[in-house]
Design a protein around this motif. Structure first.
Motif, PDB file in Angstrom:
ATOM      1  N   LEU A  74       0.948  -4.618  -7.564  1.00 17.51           N
ATOM      2  CA  LEU A  74       1.956  -4.431  -6.343  1.00 17.51           C
ATOM      3  C   LEU A  74       3.227  -4.184  -6.908  1.00 17.51           C
ATOM      4  O   LEU A  74       3.915  -3.267  -6.460  1.00 17.51           O
ATOM      5  CB  LEU A  74       1.808  -5.708  -5.435  1.00 17.51           C
ATOM      6  CG  LEU A  74       0.426  -6.347  -4.918  1.00 17.51           C
ATOM      7  CD1 LEU A  74       0.602  -7.540  -4.055  1.00 17.51           C
ATOM      8  CD2 LEU A  74      -0.256  -5.042  -4.201  1.00 17.51           C
ATOM      9  N   THR A  75       3.864  -5.163  -7.855  1.00 19.63           N
ATOM     10  CA  THR A  75       5.198  -4.643  -8.388  1.00 19.63           C
ATOM     11  C   THR A  75       5.065  -3.749  -9.078  1.00 19.63           C
ATOM     12  O   THR A  75       6.136  -2.978  -9.014  1.00 19.63           O
ATOM     13  CB  THR A  75       5.626  -5.981  -9.136  1.00 19.63           C
ATOM     14  OG1 THR A  75       5.354  -7.253  -8.632  1.00 19.63           O
ATOM     15  CG2 THR A  75       6.830  -5.996  -9.590  1.00 19.63           C
ATOM     16  N   TYR A  77       3.581  -1.017  -8.699  1.00 15.46           N
ATOM     17  CA  TYR A  77       3.688   0.303  -7.631  1.00 15.46           C
ATOM     18  C   TYR A  77       5.143   0.804  -7.381  1.00 15.46           C
ATOM     19  O   TYR A  77       5.660   1.659  -7.537  1.00 15.46           O
ATOM     20  CB  TYR A  77       2.719   0.135  -6.528  1.00 15.46           C
ATOM     21  CG  TYR A  77       3.222   0.653  -5.451  1.00 15.46           C
ATOM     22  CD1 TYR A  77       2.615   2.340  -5.300  1.00 15.46           C
ATOM     23  CD2 TYR A  77       4.009   0.621  -4.290  1.00 15.46           C
ATOM     24  CE1 TYR A  77       2.908   2.942  -4.105  1.00 15.46           C
ATOM     25  CE2 TYR A  77       4.427   1.268  -3.070  1.00 15.46           C
ATOM     26  CZ  TYR A  77       3.668   2.647  -3.259  1.00 15.46           C
ATOM     27  OH  TYR A  77       3.930   3.540  -2.192  1.00 15.46           O
ATOM     28  N   TYR A  78       5.912  -0.565  -7.002  1.00 15.33           N
ATOM     29  CA  TYR A  78       7.384  -0.263  -6.857  1.00 15.33           C
ATOM     30  C   TYR A  78       7.935   0.209  -7.952  1.00 15.33           C
ATOM     31  O   TYR A  78       8.945   1.115  -8.118  1.00 15.33           O
ATOM     32  CB  TYR A  78       7.635  -1.569  -6.238  1.00 15.33           C
ATOM     33  CG  TYR A  78       7.247  -1.890  -4.692  1.00 15.33           C
ATOM     34  CD1 TYR A  78       7.955  -1.090  -3.685  1.00 15.33           C
ATOM     35  CD2 TYR A  78       6.748  -2.798  -4.326  1.00 15.33           C
ATOM     36  CE1 TYR A  78       7.672  -1.159  -2.339  1.00 15.33           C
ATOM     37  CE2 TYR A  78       6.210  -2.874  -3.061  1.00 15.33           C
ATOM     38  CZ  TYR A  78       6.665  -2.101  -2.005  1.00 15.33           C
ATOM     39  OH  TYR A  78       6.139  -2.311  -0.997  1.00 15.33           O
ATOM     40  N   LEU A 103      -4.984  -1.980  -2.309  1.00 19.83           N
ATOM     41  CA  LEU A 103      -3.566  -2.136  -2.621  1.00 19.83           C
ATOM     42  C   LEU A 103      -2.816  -1.489  -1.490  1.00 19.83           C
ATOM     43  O   LEU A 103      -1.649  -1.985  -1.266  1.00 19.83           O
ATOM     44  CB  LEU A 103      -3.393  -1.267  -3.978  1.00 19.83           C
ATOM     45  CG  LEU A 103      -3.760  -1.744  -5.270  1.00 19.83           C
ATOM     46  CD1 LEU A 103      -3.656  -0.928  -6.409  1.00 19.83           C
ATOM     47  CD2 LEU A 103      -3.077  -3.027  -5.625  1.00 19.83           C
ATOM     48  N   PHE A 106      -2.096  -4.010   0.989  1.00 25.67           N
ATOM     49  CA  PHE A 106      -1.161  -4.952   0.864  1.00 25.67           C
ATOM     50  C   PHE A 106       0.261  -4.166   0.889  1.00 25.67           C
ATOM     51  O   PHE A 106       1.126  -5.104   1.399  1.00 25.67           O
ATOM     52  CB  PHE A 106      -1.165  -5.453  -0.606  1.00 25.67           C
ATOM     53  CG  PHE A 106      -2.231  -6.753  -0.629  1.00 25.67           C
ATOM     54  CD1 PHE A 106      -1.649  -7.981  -0.157  1.00 25.67           C
ATOM     55  CD2 PHE A 106      -3.491  -6.553  -1.171  1.00 25.67           C
ATOM     56  CE1 PHE A 106      -2.689  -9.077  -0.380  1.00 25.67           C
ATOM     57  CE2 PHE A 106      -4.350  -7.602  -1.431  1.00 25.67           C
ATOM     58  CZ  PHE A 106      -4.012  -8.924  -0.996  1.00 25.67           C
ATOM     59  N   LEU A 107       0.257  -3.010   0.586  1.00 25.11           N
ATOM     60  CA  LEU A 107       1.655  -2.517   0.455  1.00 25.11           C
ATOM     61  C   LEU A 107       2.132  -1.766   1.657  1.00 25.11           C
ATOM     62  O   LEU A 107       3.190  -0.994   1.861  1.00 25.11           O
ATOM     63  CB  LEU A 107       1.483  -1.417  -0.763  1.00 25.11           C
ATOM     64  CG  LEU A 107       1.392  -2.123  -1.941  1.00 25.11           C
ATOM     65  CD1 LEU A 107       1.097  -1.241  -3.111  1.00 25.11           C
ATOM     66  CD2 LEU A 107       2.929  -2.647  -2.518  1.00 25.11           C
ATOM     67  N   SER A 114       0.578   3.246   2.636  1.00 27.10           N
ATOM     68  CA  SER A 114       1.286   3.314   1.372  1.00 27.10           C
ATOM     69  C   SER A 114       0.672   4.255   0.745  1.00 27.10           C
ATOM     70  O   SER A 114      -0.797   4.254   0.290  1.00 27.10           O
ATOM     71  CB  SER A 114       1.299   2.020   0.848  1.00 27.10           C
ATOM     72  OG  SER A 114       2.141   1.929  -0.313  1.00 27.10           O
ATOM     73  N   VAL A 116      -0.283   4.726  -2.334  1.00 29.49           N
ATOM     74  CA  VAL A 116      -0.588   4.339  -3.664  1.00 29.49           C
ATOM     75  C   VAL A 116      -0.794   5.443  -4.691  1.00 29.49           C
ATOM     76  O   VAL A 116      -0.764   5.223  -5.844  1.00 29.49           O
ATOM     77  CB  VAL A 116      -1.657   3.137  -3.411  1.00 29.49           C
ATOM     78  CG1 VAL A 116      -1.130   2.017  -2.839  1.00 29.49           C
ATOM     79  CG2 VAL A 116      -2.896   3.679  -2.935  1.00 29.49           C
TER      80      VAL A 116
END
Length: 261
Positions: A74-75, A77-78, A103, A106-107, A114, A116
């Protein structure tokens, strides 16, 4: 050159949540100039960045979708899209079926899913999946963890000094697929989460004795126990595994590096 040797660096090996000095499951496997982030448990991204940037990774490989093996995706991705990283292309990501939608769930913060796929190029694993990533070959087998889960054999090829082989169990009960995958490997990185087998219900982890038995049955050259549960100490896990396996037994301490040969 030494840097061309196949090696695994332990980013973290804690379970079920990170310890003060030990992130959750995550490893950097490198060889022949190729770098693969294997499992992305909580806290491993920061450790990974000590060695390699996200834009320098050749691939990510994920064993299963429990958070202690995936949360830092998750982190990442950002980081891949909004930090000081410029990806030449989405990072190839090999993981269990459904990982992209998990994913995205969640995002996603609005009605729009999102994106992804802008950070990761997803490839879903299946039993017997095989991928060539730079100088490395990754072969995945389905293992027994009560959910879709995989172990991986990583072998050096062109560009690597030597032809070492590393097998990582992911999380799994003892099973024939893992033993077959690990047959004759140089290093078996095997979980030893459970102090004792469960009295009832499905088995989903190794005990240290199981790890030793798997290493012995596979005729692995060396055993490294990892993902040691909170009811065990690393020293006790090593001792118990060594009672069932005559080869070298070590613990996957955070920051440790093992050359595979």
């Amino acid at each position: 050159m030494t840097s061309d040797l196949l090696r695994v660096t332990v980013l973290g090996s804690a379970t079920p949540c990170p310890d003060v000095d030990n992130p959750c499951s995550g490893y950097l496997v490198s060889g022949g100039g190729t770098r693969v982030w294997v499992d992305a448990g909580t806290g491993t991204l920061a450790r990974l960045r000590r060695y390699v940037g996200l834009d320098e990774l050749d691939a990510i490989w994920i064993s299963h979708l429990h958070a202690d093996h995936t949360a830092d995706l998750l982190t990442a991705y950002y980081g891949a899209l909004y930090a000081d990283v410029r990806l030449p292309a989405p990072i190839p990501l090999y993981g269990p079926p459904g990982i992209a939608d998990r994913l995205a769930d969640f995002l996603t913060n609005t009605a729009t899913r999102s994106p992804v796929e802008s950070a990761f190029a997803f490839h879903e694993l299946y039993d017997g999946h095989r991928a060539r990533v730079g100088a490395l070959t990754l072969t995945s087998r389905s293992v027994e963890h009560g959910m879709p889960a995989f172990a991986v054999r990583i072998e050096g090829g062109d560009g690597c000094s030597g032809d070492g082989s590393l097998v990582y169990s992911g999380d799994t009960a003892p099973c024939a697929a893992l033993t077959e995958l690990a047959r004759g490997c140089d290093v078996l990185l095997c979980e030893a989460d459970s102090s004792e087998p469960p009295a009832v219900g499905e088995r989903v982890h190794h005990t240290p004795e199981d790890a030793g038995d798997t290493a012995r049955a596979a005729r692995a050259g060396r055993l490294v126990v990892t993902h040691v549960g909170p009811s065990l100490t690393p020293e006790r896990a090593v001792s118990r595994a060594a009672a069932r396996y005559r080869g070298p037994v070590e613990y996957a301490a955070p920051g440790a590096e093992f050359v595979v040969r």
